[in-house]
Scaffold this motif. Structure first.
Motif, PDB file in Angstrom:
ATOM      1  N   UNK A  84       9.731  11.603 144.017  1.00  0.00           N
ATOM      2  CA  UNK A  84       8.390  12.802 145.485  1.00  0.00           C
ATOM      3  C   UNK A  84       9.297  13.433 145.890  1.00  0.00           C
ATOM      4  N   UNK A  85      10.428  12.195 146.614  1.00  0.00           N
ATOM      5  CA  UNK A  85      11.490  12.488 147.466  1.00  0.00           C
ATOM      6  C   UNK A  85      11.775  13.706 146.674  1.00  0.00           C
ATOM      7  N   UNK A  86      12.271  13.499 146.104  1.00  0.00           N
ATOM      8  CA  UNK A  86      13.724  14.027 145.138  1.00  0.00           C
ATOM      9  C   UNK A  86      13.383  15.378 145.122  1.00  0.00           C
ATOM     10  N   UNK A  87      12.182  15.631 145.080  1.00  0.00           N
ATOM     11  CA  UNK A  87      11.120  17.187 144.662  1.00  0.00           C
ATOM     12  C   UNK A  87      11.233  17.743 146.114  1.00  0.00           C
ATOM     13  N   UNK A  88      10.706  16.883 147.377  1.00  0.00           N
ATOM     14  CA  UNK A  88      10.441  17.131 148.335  1.00  0.00           C
ATOM     15  C   UNK A  88      12.367  17.901 149.197  1.00  0.00           C
ATOM     16  N   UNK A  89      13.383  16.843 148.241  1.00  0.00           N
ATOM     17  CA  UNK A  89      14.541  17.723 149.090  1.00  0.00           C
ATOM     18  C   UNK A  89      15.379  19.073 148.060  1.00  0.00           C
ATOM     19  N   UNK A  90      14.709  18.890 147.010  1.00  0.00           N
ATOM     20  CA  UNK A  90      15.342  19.501 146.369  1.00  0.00           C
ATOM     21  C   UNK A  90      13.898  21.630 147.028  1.00  0.00           C
ATOM     22  N   UNK A  91      13.269  21.358 146.501  1.00  0.00           N
ATOM     23  CA  UNK A  91      12.748  22.149 147.129  1.00  0.00           C
ATOM     24  C   UNK A  91      13.186  22.472 148.725  1.00  0.00           C
ATOM     25  N   UNK A  92      13.095  21.887 149.331  1.00  0.00           N
ATOM     26  CA  UNK A  92      13.901  22.028 150.221  1.00  0.00           C
ATOM     27  C   UNK A  92      15.075  23.370 150.673  1.00  0.00           C
ATOM     28  N   UNK A 127       7.686  21.510 140.163  1.00  0.00           N
ATOM     29  CA  UNK A 127       8.637  21.887 141.648  1.00  0.00           C
ATOM     30  C   UNK A 127      10.180  22.924 141.801  1.00  0.00           C
ATOM     31  N   UNK A 128      10.801  22.323 140.852  1.00  0.00           N
ATOM     32  CA  UNK A 128      11.950  22.785 140.681  1.00  0.00           C
ATOM     33  C   UNK A 128      12.216  23.609 139.895  1.00  0.00           C
ATOM     34  N   UNK A 129      11.167  24.408 139.434  1.00  0.00           N
ATOM     35  CA  UNK A 129      10.850  24.817 138.111  1.00  0.00           C
ATOM     36  C   UNK A 129      10.536  26.552 138.987  1.00  0.00           C
ATOM     37  N   UNK A 130       9.469  26.836 140.022  1.00  0.00           N
ATOM     38  CA  UNK A 130       8.666  27.530 140.588  1.00  0.00           C
ATOM     39  C   UNK A 130       9.609  27.344 141.457  1.00  0.00           C
ATOM     40  N   UNK A 131      10.523  26.558 142.514  1.00  0.00           N
ATOM     41  CA  UNK A 131      11.957  27.407 143.376  1.00  0.00           C
ATOM     42  C   UNK A 131      12.812  27.564 142.620  1.00  0.00           C
ATOM     43  N   UNK A 156      16.921  19.863 131.678  1.00  0.00           N
ATOM     44  CA  UNK A 156      15.918  20.561 131.346  1.00  0.00           C
ATOM     45  C   UNK A 156      15.404  21.927 132.478  1.00  0.00           C
ATOM     46  N   UNK A 157      15.552  21.105 133.574  1.00  0.00           N
ATOM     47  CA  UNK A 157      15.345  21.988 134.909  1.00  0.00           C
ATOM     48  C   UNK A 157      16.856  22.622 135.475  1.00  0.00           C
ATOM     49  N   UNK A 158      17.743  21.911 136.785  1.00  0.00           N
ATOM     50  CA  UNK A 158      18.147  22.787 137.111  1.00  0.00           C
ATOM     51  C   UNK A 158      20.191  22.852 136.020  1.00  0.00           C
TER      52      UNK A 158
END
Length: 452
Positions: A84-92, A127-131, A156-158
């Motif tokens: 979850x913390x990784x997702x926060x940073x990537x989304x930001x 979250x990464x895919x949406x961003x 499979x995302x970034x």
């Protein structure tokens, strides 16, 4: 793990001006959202070992002269896993890129999603895919550089979801990590080299060349233009063919200039996009990429004179859609006896691949220019041609079908092939009169336009 460069070391390979972004604060329950026994201790050990508090480091930097948002994975922090913390940073990081109109570069090294956070970790991929989708809507380029290893959801995302995918030689790359593959799996299939061969990555780039490679890509992909590219000068014959068969013979001549010669003459530098992202590549039949022409970026898709494979058509469609999204004009070079028509091509979806390229060309809003530099064989050639802005060289032809095949279909004897070529009106000057092409280009850039 010890021999894998850290996130900071990876960043130092590509920039000297990294400025870290502020990170969102997340207050998690003891041992994380699942209460996984020992999770806090594992994170503390990872932080002590790496000096990081999460598995990604995000910031802004100049990469060989182009400003970009950079994301670097720290594999030493719990295997570079996503939580979850990784997702926060990537989304930001994506939000910052969109807000400041910056391209995004990901230096990926990850083992997948974090098991200690269960499905909440896996949903970070959404979250990464949406961003990433929002960045595409904002017409911002995304580039991935695959380090060792790049597996699971990060791949499979970034990784695989980027516009351009570069990979370090020898890196382990694949959706399945080494501990979850079938025991009889061929390890060679899970390498950067295999992904390039399968069309899932564009190029292998040694670490010492990564900064320059990223710099070239970033410069080229961040220069939109609304002007159609001029057609290249003719490099071969300058006189027009006397007969239809003369046009065919000249277009088939082995010494005639091919796509590589035209691209070298047209661009001062260029980078190559390779692969259809569907498991195939056609490096011998279709050359795609972006180049510098007189100080501006032009994308290119060029047939090489061979029968074009389905992967070649899909790669060209991928190139045109990317250029269209980034506002970059496109040059296409037509030169093929026709689409590959063997059984393998049919199994690989030749018809669907050609249809997709027709659709990409038809839907493109960015300017397209086409030059027929050799053989224009039927629909396999027409799919790459820009409607209303196609030109021809004096040593080319464009035909609904090869004259020999036309004669056979019409049940004419072989002695009638040359006459059939004349009847088809396939010479460059015939095509101008028919309104199929705008004109015939000369060796000095002159363009002989014909009547409609």
């Amino acid at each position: 793990m010890a021999d894998r460069p850290s996130a900071r070391a990876a960043l130092s390979l590509v920039t000297d001006t990294f400025s870290e972004l502020p990170y969102p604060e997340r207050h998690s329950a003891p041992d994380g959202p699942l209460g996984w026994s020992g999770y806090d201790e594992a994170r503390a050990r990872a932080a002590a070992r790496t000096g990081e508090t999460e598995s990604v480091v995000c910031g802004v930097a100049d990469v060989d002269g182009t400003r970009a948002v950079l994301v670097a994975f720290e594999f030493g922090f719990l295997g570079g896993s996503l939580g979850e913390g990784t997702g926060d940073r990537l989304e930001a990081a994506y939000a910052h890129a969109i807000a400041h109109r910056l391209p995004l570069v990901s230096l990926v090294a990850t083992g997948g999603s974090r098991m200690q956070e269960g499905m909440l970790a896996l949903t970070q991929l959404q979250r990464v895919a949406r961003a990433s989708a929002r960045a595409r809507e904002a017409r911002l380029p995304q580039i991935a550089a695959l380090r060792d290893p790049t597996t699971g959801g990060g791949w499979a995302t970034l990784g695989a979801g980027a516009d351009v995918v570069l990979a370090l030689p020898g890196a382990q790359v694949g959706f399945a990590g080494s501990r979850v593959r079938p025991p009889d799996a061929d390890p060679a299939a899970y390498t950067a080299e295999a992904q390039v061969a399968a069309g899932a990555a564009d190029a292998l780039v040694p670490p010492e060349e990564l900064r320059a490679a990223l710099g070239r890509w970033l410069r080229l992909l961040t220069r939109p233009s609304s002007d159609p590219p001029p057609p290249p000068h003719a490099l071969g014959a300058v006189d027009l063919p006397a007969t239809g068969w003369d046009a065919v013979s000249r277009a088939r001549a082995p010494h005639r200039p091919r796509a590589a010669a035209y691209l070298d003459a047209y661009f001062t530098s260029r980078v190559r996009l390779s692969g259809d992202r569907c498991g195939g590549a056609d490096p011998g039949g279709m050359l795609c990429g972006f180049g510098d022409h007189e100080g501006r970026t032009v994308a290119y898709a060029a047939q090489t004179g061979t029968a074009t494979r389905p992967a070649g058509y899909r790669t060209a469609a991928r190139l045109i859609r990317l250029a269209d999204r980034l506002g970059i004009p496109v040059l296409t070079l037509v030169d093929t006896p026709g689409a590959a028509n063997d059984a393998q091509a049919e199994r690989q979806g030749a018809g669907a691949a050609i249809a997709d390229l027709f659709a990409a060309v038809a839907a493109a809003r960015t300017p397209l220019t086409t030059l027929v530099v050799g053989e224009g064989g039927s629909g396999g050639a027409l799919a790459l041609a820009a409607p209303g802005n196609t030109w021809a060289t004096p040593d080319s032809y464009f035909s609904v079908i090869a004259p020999e095949l036309a004669a056979a279909i019409l049940k004419r004897p072989p002695t009638e092939v040359e006459a059939t070529a004349d009847a088809l009106r396939i010479r460059p000057q015939d095509l101008v009169e028919l309104g199929v092409v705008r004109g015939v280009v000369g060796s000095e850039g002159t363009q002989a336009a014909g009547s409609r």
